[in-house]
Scaffold this motif. Sequence first.
Motif, PDB file in Angstrom:
ATOM      1  N   ALA A 116       1.065  -1.041   0.071  1.00 35.65           N
ATOM      2  CA  ALA A 116      -0.129  -0.136  -0.031  1.00 35.65           C
ATOM      3  C   ALA A 116       0.890   1.190  -0.080  1.00 35.65           C
ATOM      4  CB  ALA A 116      -0.817   0.024   1.254  1.00 35.65           C
ATOM      5  N   MET A 117       0.429   2.415  -0.161  1.00 36.84           N
ATOM      6  CA  MET A 117       0.734   3.648  -0.301  1.00 36.84           C
ATOM      7  C   MET A 117       0.794   4.362   0.944  1.00 36.84           C
ATOM      8  SD  MET A 117       0.151   7.179  -2.378  1.00 36.84           S
ATOM      9  CE  MET A 117       0.308   6.633  -4.033  1.00 36.84           C
ATOM     10  N   VAL A 118       1.725   4.874   1.520  1.00 37.92           N
ATOM     11  CA  VAL A 118       1.642   5.546   2.933  1.00 37.92           C
ATOM     12  C   VAL A 118       0.813   7.186   3.006  1.00 37.92           C
ATOM     13  CG1 VAL A 118       3.107   6.436   4.810  1.00 37.92           C
ATOM     14  CG2 VAL A 118       3.785   4.378   3.770  1.00 37.92           C
ATOM     15  N   LEU A 119      -0.010   7.172   4.079  1.00 37.71           N
ATOM     16  CA  LEU A 119      -0.676   8.464   4.030  1.00 37.71           C
ATOM     17  C   LEU A 119      -0.210   8.818   5.404  1.00 37.71           C
ATOM     18  CD1 LEU A 119      -2.879  10.774   3.207  1.00 37.71           C
ATOM     19  CD2 LEU A 119      -4.459   9.173   4.256  1.00 37.71           C
ATOM     20  N   LYS A 120       0.062  10.058   5.651  1.00 38.69           N
ATOM     21  CA  LYS A 120       0.324  10.610   6.880  1.00 38.69           C
ATOM     22  C   LYS A 120      -0.342  11.985   7.347  1.00 38.69           C
ATOM     23  CE  LYS A 120       4.362   9.528   8.971  1.00 38.69           C
ATOM     24  NZ  LYS A 120       5.736   9.630   9.429  1.00 38.69           N
ATOM     25  N   SER A 121      -0.618  11.961   8.423  1.00 40.15           N
ATOM     26  CA  SER A 121      -1.393  13.458   8.773  1.00 40.15           C
ATOM     27  C   SER A 121      -0.955  13.893  10.307  1.00 40.15           C
ATOM     28  CB  SER A 121      -2.911  13.142   8.963  1.00 40.15           C
ATOM     29  OG  SER A 121      -3.502  14.191   9.568  1.00 40.15           O
ATOM     30  N   ARG A 122      -0.720  15.402  10.076  1.00 43.35           N
ATOM     31  CA  ARG A 122      -0.503  15.709  11.655  1.00 43.35           C
ATOM     32  C   ARG A 122      -1.452  15.759  12.825  1.00 43.35           C
ATOM     33  NH1 ARG A 122       1.565  21.922   9.301  1.00 43.35           N
ATOM     34  NH2 ARG A 122       3.336  21.023   8.203  1.00 43.35           N
ATOM     35  N   GLU A 123      -2.799  15.197  12.186  1.00 46.01           N
ATOM     36  CA  GLU A 123      -3.796  14.858  13.208  1.00 46.01           C
ATOM     37  C   GLU A 123      -3.589  13.354  13.779  1.00 46.01           C
ATOM     38  OE1 GLU A 123      -7.432  15.607  11.292  1.00 46.01           O
ATOM     39  OE2 GLU A 123      -7.173  17.387  10.818  1.00 46.01           O
ATOM     40  N   LEU A 124      -2.429  12.768  13.359  1.00 42.75           N
ATOM     41  CA  LEU A 124      -2.480  11.410  13.902  1.00 42.75           C
ATOM     42  C   LEU A 124      -1.150  11.222  14.638  1.00 42.75           C
ATOM     43  CD1 LEU A 124      -3.125   9.377  10.652  1.00 42.75           C
ATOM     44  CD2 LEU A 124      -4.573   9.592  12.428  1.00 42.75           C
ATOM     45  N   PRO A 125      -1.194  10.348  15.746  1.00 45.48           N
ATOM     46  CA  PRO A 125       0.083  10.405  16.667  1.00 45.48           C
ATOM     47  C   PRO A 125       1.207   9.817  15.674  1.00 45.48           C
ATOM     48  CG  PRO A 125      -1.856   9.116  17.627  1.00 45.48           C
ATOM     49  CD  PRO A 125      -2.275   9.576  16.206  1.00 45.48           C
ATOM     50  N   LYS A 126       2.252  10.318  16.091  1.00 42.83           N
ATOM     51  CA  LYS A 126       3.498  10.039  15.525  1.00 42.83           C
ATOM     52  C   LYS A 126       3.935   8.421  15.057  1.00 42.83           C
ATOM     53  CE  LYS A 126       6.368  14.005  17.121  1.00 42.83           C
ATOM     54  NZ  LYS A 126       7.505  14.398  17.966  1.00 42.83           N
ATOM     55  N   ASN A 127       3.408   7.561  16.050  1.00 43.73           N
ATOM     56  CA  ASN A 127       3.303   6.124  15.705  1.00 43.73           C
ATOM     57  C   ASN A 127       2.255   5.554  14.796  1.00 43.73           C
ATOM     58  OD1 ASN A 127       1.478   6.228  17.584  1.00 43.73           O
ATOM     59  ND2 ASN A 127       2.060   4.374  18.625  1.00 43.73           N
ATOM     60  N   VAL A 128       1.433   6.423  14.441  1.00 42.37           N
ATOM     61  CA  VAL A 128       0.280   6.105  13.486  1.00 42.37           C
ATOM     62  C   VAL A 128       0.433   6.498  11.900  1.00 42.37           C
ATOM     63  CG1 VAL A 128      -2.302   6.155  13.025  1.00 42.37           C
ATOM     64  CG2 VAL A 128      -1.118   5.777  15.424  1.00 42.37           C
ATOM     65  N   PHE A 129       0.089   5.618  11.232  1.00 46.89           N
ATOM     66  CA  PHE A 129       0.114   6.150   9.449  1.00 46.89           C
ATOM     67  C   PHE A 129      -1.158   5.397   8.889  1.00 46.89           C
ATOM     68  CE2 PHE A 129       2.342   2.428   8.940  1.00 46.89           C
ATOM     69  CZ  PHE A 129       2.439   1.804   7.871  1.00 46.89           C
ATOM     70  N   VAL A 130      -1.386   5.614   7.858  1.00 50.70           N
ATOM     71  CA  VAL A 130      -2.388   4.949   6.960  1.00 50.70           C
ATOM     72  C   VAL A 130      -2.126   4.522   5.804  1.00 50.70           C
ATOM     73  CG1 VAL A 130      -4.816   5.181   6.234  1.00 50.70           C
ATOM     74  CG2 VAL A 130      -4.283   6.445   8.175  1.00 50.70           C
ATOM     75  N   PRO A 131      -1.769   3.039   5.735  1.00 53.34           N
ATOM     76  CA  PRO A 131      -1.305   2.319   4.316  1.00 53.34           C
ATOM     77  C   PRO A 131      -2.721   2.307   3.529  1.00 53.34           C
ATOM     78  CG  PRO A 131      -1.397   0.954   6.241  1.00 53.34           C
ATOM     79  CD  PRO A 131      -1.851   1.939   6.802  1.00 53.34           C
ATOM     80  N   ALA A 153       6.075   1.558  15.346  1.00 57.56           N
ATOM     81  CA  ALA A 153       7.408   2.475  16.017  1.00 57.56           C
ATOM     82  C   ALA A 153       7.892   2.899  14.644  1.00 57.56           C
ATOM     83  CB  ALA A 153       8.047   1.494  17.005  1.00 57.56           C
ATOM     84  N   TYR A 154       7.766   2.335  13.608  1.00 61.39           N
ATOM     85  CA  TYR A 154       8.480   2.581  12.399  1.00 61.39           C
ATOM     86  C   TYR A 154       7.818   3.754  11.689  1.00 61.39           C
ATOM     87  CZ  TYR A 154      11.380   1.806   8.079  1.00 61.39           C
ATOM     88  OH  TYR A 154      12.203   1.993   6.999  1.00 61.39           O
ATOM     89  N   ALA A 155       6.847   4.038  11.886  1.00 58.86           N
ATOM     90  CA  ALA A 155       5.812   5.206  11.317  1.00 58.86           C
ATOM     91  C   ALA A 155       6.547   6.550  11.019  1.00 58.86           C
ATOM     92  CB  ALA A 155       4.493   5.374  12.032  1.00 58.86           C
ATOM     93  N   PRO A 156       7.227   7.082  12.338  1.00 57.11           N
ATOM     94  CA  PRO A 156       7.950   8.264  12.315  1.00 57.11           C
ATOM     95  C   PRO A 156       8.986   8.328  11.009  1.00 57.11           C
ATOM     96  CG  PRO A 156       7.737   7.617  14.347  1.00 57.11           C
ATOM     97  CD  PRO A 156       7.478   6.385  13.418  1.00 57.11           C
ATOM     98  N   LYS A 157       9.407   7.425  10.724  1.00 58.68           N
ATOM     99  CA  LYS A 157      10.412   7.036   9.636  1.00 58.68           C
ATOM    100  C   LYS A 157       9.953   7.048   8.118  1.00 58.68           C
ATOM    101  CE  LYS A 157      13.677   4.581  12.387  1.00 58.68           C
ATOM    102  NZ  LYS A 157      14.442   3.421  12.744  1.00 58.68           N
ATOM    103  N   LEU A 158       8.697   6.728   7.998  1.00 53.03           N
ATOM    104  CA  LEU A 158       7.882   6.880   6.937  1.00 53.03           C
ATOM    105  C   LEU A 158       7.489   7.979   6.071  1.00 53.03           C
ATOM    106  CD1 LEU A 158       5.598   3.569   7.625  1.00 53.03           C
ATOM    107  CD2 LEU A 158       7.752   3.525   6.128  1.00 53.03           C
ATOM    108  N   LYS A 159       7.632   8.208   4.916  1.00 59.14           N
ATOM    109  CA  LYS A 159       7.107   9.519   4.362  1.00 59.14           C
ATOM    110  C   LYS A 159       5.712   9.170   3.360  1.00 59.14           C
ATOM    111  CE  LYS A 159      11.945  11.278   3.972  1.00 59.14           C
ATOM    112  NZ  LYS A 159      13.097  11.701   3.148  1.00 59.14           N
ATOM    113  N   ALA A 160       4.988  10.294   3.305  1.00 59.99           N
ATOM    114  CA  ALA A 160       3.747  10.071   2.626  1.00 59.99           C
ATOM    115  C   ALA A 160       4.144   9.855   1.275  1.00 59.99           C
ATOM    116  CB  ALA A 160       3.033  11.478   2.822  1.00 59.99           C
ATOM    117  N   GLY A 161       3.587   8.904   0.645  1.00 58.66           N
ATOM    118  CA  GLY A 161       3.661   8.676  -0.736  1.00 58.66           C
ATOM    119  C   GLY A 161       4.669   7.440  -0.874  1.00 58.66           C
ATOM    120  N   GLN A 162       5.349   6.859   0.065  1.00 60.82           N
ATOM    121  CA  GLN A 162       5.966   5.861  -0.126  1.00 60.82           C
ATOM    122  C   GLN A 162       5.016   4.679  -0.130  1.00 60.82           C
ATOM    123  OE1 GLN A 162       8.593   5.988   3.462  1.00 60.82           O
ATOM    124  NE2 GLN A 162      10.337   6.291   1.933  1.00 60.82           N
ATOM    125  N   TRP A 163       5.809   3.633  -0.804  1.00 56.19           N
ATOM    126  CA  TRP A 163       5.161   2.219  -0.883  1.00 56.19           C
ATOM    127  C   TRP A 163       5.639   1.459   0.051  1.00 56.19           C
ATOM    128  CZ3 TRP A 163       0.550   1.091  -3.675  1.00 56.19           C
ATOM    129  CH2 TRP A 163       0.116   2.099  -4.577  1.00 56.19           C
TER     130      TRP A 163
END
Length: 203
Positions: A116-131, A153-163
Motif C-alpha cells: 500500500a501507499m503511505v498516508l500521513k497526517s499531523r492529526e495522527l499520533p507519530k506512531n500512526v500512519f494509514v497504508p 514504531a517505524y511510522a515516524p520514519k515513513l514518508k507520505a507517498g512511499q510504498w
Amino acid sequence: VQQIVTVDASTFQVYMNNMKSLFVEMVRGADMVLFNRCTRDMPLASFRRSVKVVNQSAEIIFEDDEGEIEDIFAEKMPFDVDADVIDIMDEDYGIWFIDAMDHPETYEGKKVAFTAMVLKSRELPKNVFVPGRMAMTCCADDTSFLGYVCRSAYAPKLKAGQWVKVRAKVRFANLSVYRGEGPVLEAENIELAEPIEELVYFN
C-alpha cells in the motif's frame, strides 16, 4: 436525525452510468442506504461496494417485494482467511477493504499482509500512519483514499507517498475517523516496496 437514502435497485446500473456523481453526493453523508425492488440475480455485492467506497460507515439494506433480503453475501473471498497470514494480492485489496469493515469477526486477531501507499497526517499520533490505495468514486478526477489506521514504531520514519509492504495483526476499536468501530492494524513488519497500480477495483 438519521439520513436515509432510498435507491431503486432495478434502475441502479443505469443511474450509475449516467448520474454517478449525483449518487456519490447523495450517499457520502448517509447513515443508511436502502435498495428496494431487489432480486437475487442482481449484482447486489457490486451495489454494496459502490456505496462502501464512498461511505464506509453507511448501513446498507436490500429489500425485495417481501421485505429485507438476508444471507446474500456469503461469497468466498479470493484469499485464504484461515491462513496464518492472510496474503492480500494487489488486485484484491478493494475486496478485502470492504470485507474487513463488513465482517470484523472474520479478521479480529488475524494477521494480514498487503502492499500500500503511505498516508500521513499531523492529526495522527507519530506512531500512526494509514497504508492504503486510491479508488475512483465517480470519475478520474474524484478519487478516495481507502486505508485503515496502522500503529507502528517505524511510522515516524515513513514518508507520505512511499510504498510499503505491511504485515499486521488486525484489531477493532472505536475511532472518530471511522464514526464508530473499525479496523486498527498493529504492524509487525514494514518494508519499502516498489510502486504498484494506484487505483483499486472491486470485482
